[in-house]
Design an enzyme around this catalytic site. Structure first.
Site, mmCIF file in Angstrom:
data_model
loop_
_atom_site.group_PDB
_atom_site.id
_atom_site.type_symbol
_atom_site.label_atom_id
_atom_site.label_comp_id
_atom_site.label_asym_id
_atom_site.label_seq_id
_atom_site.Cartn_x
_atom_site.Cartn_y
_atom_site.Cartn_z
ATOM 1 N N ASP A 185 -82.051 7.359 -69.208
ATOM 2 C CA ASP A 185 -82.498 6.299 -70.102
ATOM 3 C C ASP A 185 -83.813 5.686 -69.634
ATOM 4 O O ASP A 185 -84.016 5.453 -68.435
ATOM 5 C CB ASP A 185 -81.408 5.211 -70.156
ATOM 6 C CG ASP A 185 -81.726 4.097 -71.121
ATOM 7 O OD1 ASP A 185 -81.876 4.377 -72.326
ATOM 8 O OD2 ASP A 185 -81.840 2.936 -70.675
ATOM 9 N N GLU A 233 -85.500 10.200 -71.742
ATOM 10 C CA GLU A 233 -86.030 9.392 -72.837
ATOM 11 C C GLU A 233 -87.414 8.907 -72.418
ATOM 12 O O GLU A 233 -87.547 7.958 -71.645
ATOM 13 C CB GLU A 233 -85.117 8.203 -73.129
ATOM 14 C CG GLU A 233 -85.620 7.354 -74.288
ATOM 15 C CD GLU A 233 -84.879 6.031 -74.432
ATOM 16 O OE1 GLU A 233 -84.790 5.528 -75.561
ATOM 17 O OE2 GLU A 233 -84.392 5.504 -73.407
#
Length: 543
Positions: A185, A233
């Protein structure tokens, strides 16, 4: 997880619910399952505010349920990856509780602090509708702590070796339980110079050495001889994404979501012009290592971000797909699912999913995309696209037997209600979007050049049409997509092939041959698409 299937009737989707749907996922062609955060959390940010990196939130089950899910998935040939949050924790995490207890305890350096009053940082927060900056004052110790997301998600100091060791231990734990890698993330924030507090004192060469260390640890500890992946990401332009792959060495992230191409797809759709997308593909870095690969997507669990586009380009997309203010997130993104954005037009939907599977790289689907679910704009913020999975037209869309008031979010009504859109009906309708995507997934898996091959954009005269060719070893496919409503005839010239070479359509019965000039005239409907395998006379492949 929370909105996929509730197996025990308490109103919350759970691990056992996902396990019950593994056969459905295998049936439609899924070969890797990404589980969003299921760790203990106050859930102020959809579970990304984690209070225990090793735990399973009791609402979703326990470690036994997790291991059983992984085992069943592996039995069906499906890999499982989980979220790895290296940027921040919840402010309820024991590390942060201890860090804010005093300035001289050993957990203080797990986070990023400053004693002086910070300047205005309102333009740097990821939640501009909630936070007015990325620093929050802690009354107990009188200093400010850093948080690029919510103030309840303090940023970790990833320059601290103790923090890096803890993250590695977390990876090792979940790898030991059988996961096949991690979706990492908010990667750039974990390597941000503001986050790397005390970089010199910690003998930290440069930010990307952290990613290299994570990749090295993954390859040492994964049970598949380096088969586990790091899917990052990284919402940055292509040239900056190349750095996060590790350049030619390819020693950092294994895969990255291609946000730049994603945003250019929607610009192409808004203009009925393939050029913005073609430009994005031409500009993708090629020198990123053999194993590095882009993950292509249309929509995900967040808003549709448009931050990599120019202001006038963003305005075009917003006007086309989110003309009303309630459809937008923080005035800058779009909080809608794809079918309503495309007015439910089946031609557009079939074409755009064909394009998703045809793009070089790996296609990624968000749950419910395969049946054409819509959003619920009555649900606030990004949660509008995170409504319960619509399994049937029964109570609560077949998601749960609980009272409707216990659902995590309200189910959409209107044309995208479960009465009209659900998986049970789609499975029985062989002309449904579900069956279309299942066919695409099958053809994708039969065409390794789409994931591994070199590609080129083929010039042709129609502005609305994208034609590209991918080749890997002795295989080659030409992909054609019309992003406009008018039918066209596309002149295709393949000078490297012999006259008479067959172009076998992988999605229909309309195959053809190259003429004596090594060319062909290929008809495309409005929003039409063709996958044409180049099959020479001695080609042994079954098509």
């Amino acid at each position: 997880m929370e909105t996929y299937l509730d197996s025990d009737g308490d109103g919350t989707g759970d691990l056992h619910g996902v396990t019950q749907r593994i056969d459905y996922l295998a049936e439609i062609g899924v070969n890797c399952l990404w589980l969003m955060p299921f760790y203990p959390s106050p859930r102020e940010d959809n579970g990304y505010d984690i209070s225990d990196l090793y735990g399973v939130d009791a609402r979703y089950g326990d470690h036994g349920d997790f291991v059983e899910l992984v085992r069943i998935a592996h039995d069906r040939g499906i890999r499982v990856i989980v979220d790895l949050i290296i940027n921040h924790t919840s402010d309820k995490h024991p590390w942060f509780r201890k860090a804010r207890a005093s300035k001289d305890n050993r957990y203080r350096d797990f986070y990023v602090w400053r004693a002086d009053t910070p300047p205005d940082t309102s333009d740097q927060t990821m939640f501009p509708d909630v936070e007015d900056g990325i620093w929050t004052h802690d009354e107990k110790t009188g200093e400010w702590y850093l948080h690029h997301f919510l103030s309840s998600q303090p940023d970790l100091n990833t320059a601290n070796p103790a923090v890096r060791d803890q993250i590695a231990k977390t990876m090792g734990f979940w790898l030991q339980l059988g996961v096949d890698g991690f979706r990492v993330d908010a990667v750039p924030f974990a390597l941000n110079q503001n986050t790397l507090q005390g970089i010199d004192e910690h003998d930290f060469d440069e930010p990307h050495s952290y990613l290299r260390s994570l990749r090295g640890f993954l390859e040492r500890r994964s049970s598949g001889n380096g088969a586990a992946i790091l899917l990052g990401e990284v919402n940055l332009p292509h040239e900056e994404q190349a750095t996060f792959f590790g350049g030619e060495q390819g020693d950092q992230l294994t895969m990255q979501f291609d946000f730049f191409t994603n945003q250019r797809i929607f610009l192409s759709l808004a203009r009925n012009s393939a050029e913005p997308l073609a430009e994005a593909l031409r500009n993708r870095p090629k020198d990123v290592g053999m194993e590095a690969q882009y993950a292509n997507f249309l929509r995900n669990h967040d808003e549709l971000a448009l931050d990599l586009l120019e202001e006038d380009e963003r305005a075009e997309i917003l006007e086309a797909f989110a003309p009303e203010e309630e459809m937008r997130f923080a005035g800058e993104g779009i909080r809608r699912r794809l079918p309503p954005m495309l007015d439910g037009d089946p031609r557009k939907l079939r074409m755009i999913y064909s394009l998703l599977f045809a793009l070089p790289g790996t296609p990624v689907l968000f749950y419910g995309q395969e049946i054409g679910m819509g959003e619920n704009l009555e649900v606030p913020g990004r949660e509008a696209v995170r409504t319960p999975m619509q399994w049937s037209d029964e109570k609560n869309a077949g998601f749960s037997t609980c009272k409707p008031s216990q659902l995590p979010r309200q189910i959409p009504d209107g044309p995208y209600a479960p009465d009209h859109v659900n998986a049970a009906a789609a499975r029985r309708d062989h002309e449904s979007l579900l069956h279309h995507i299942t066919r695409l997934a099958k053809r994708y898996r039969e065409s390794p050049e789409l994931g591994w091959g070199d590609y080129e954009i083929i010039d042709q005269p129609h502005e609305s049409v994208l034609v590209h060719r991918t080749a890997w070893e002795d295989r080659s496919v030409v992909l054609m997509h019309n992003l406009g409503p008018e039918p066209v005839i596309v002149p295709l010239a393949l000078e490297s092939e012999e006259p008479g070479t067959y172009l076998v359509d992988l999605l229909s019965e309309h195959s053809c041959q190259l003429d004596g000039e090594r060319g062909a005239e290929i008809p495309l409907d409005g929003y039409g698409y063709r996958w044409l395998r180049i099959k020479s006379e001695n080609d042994p492949h079954l098509v």
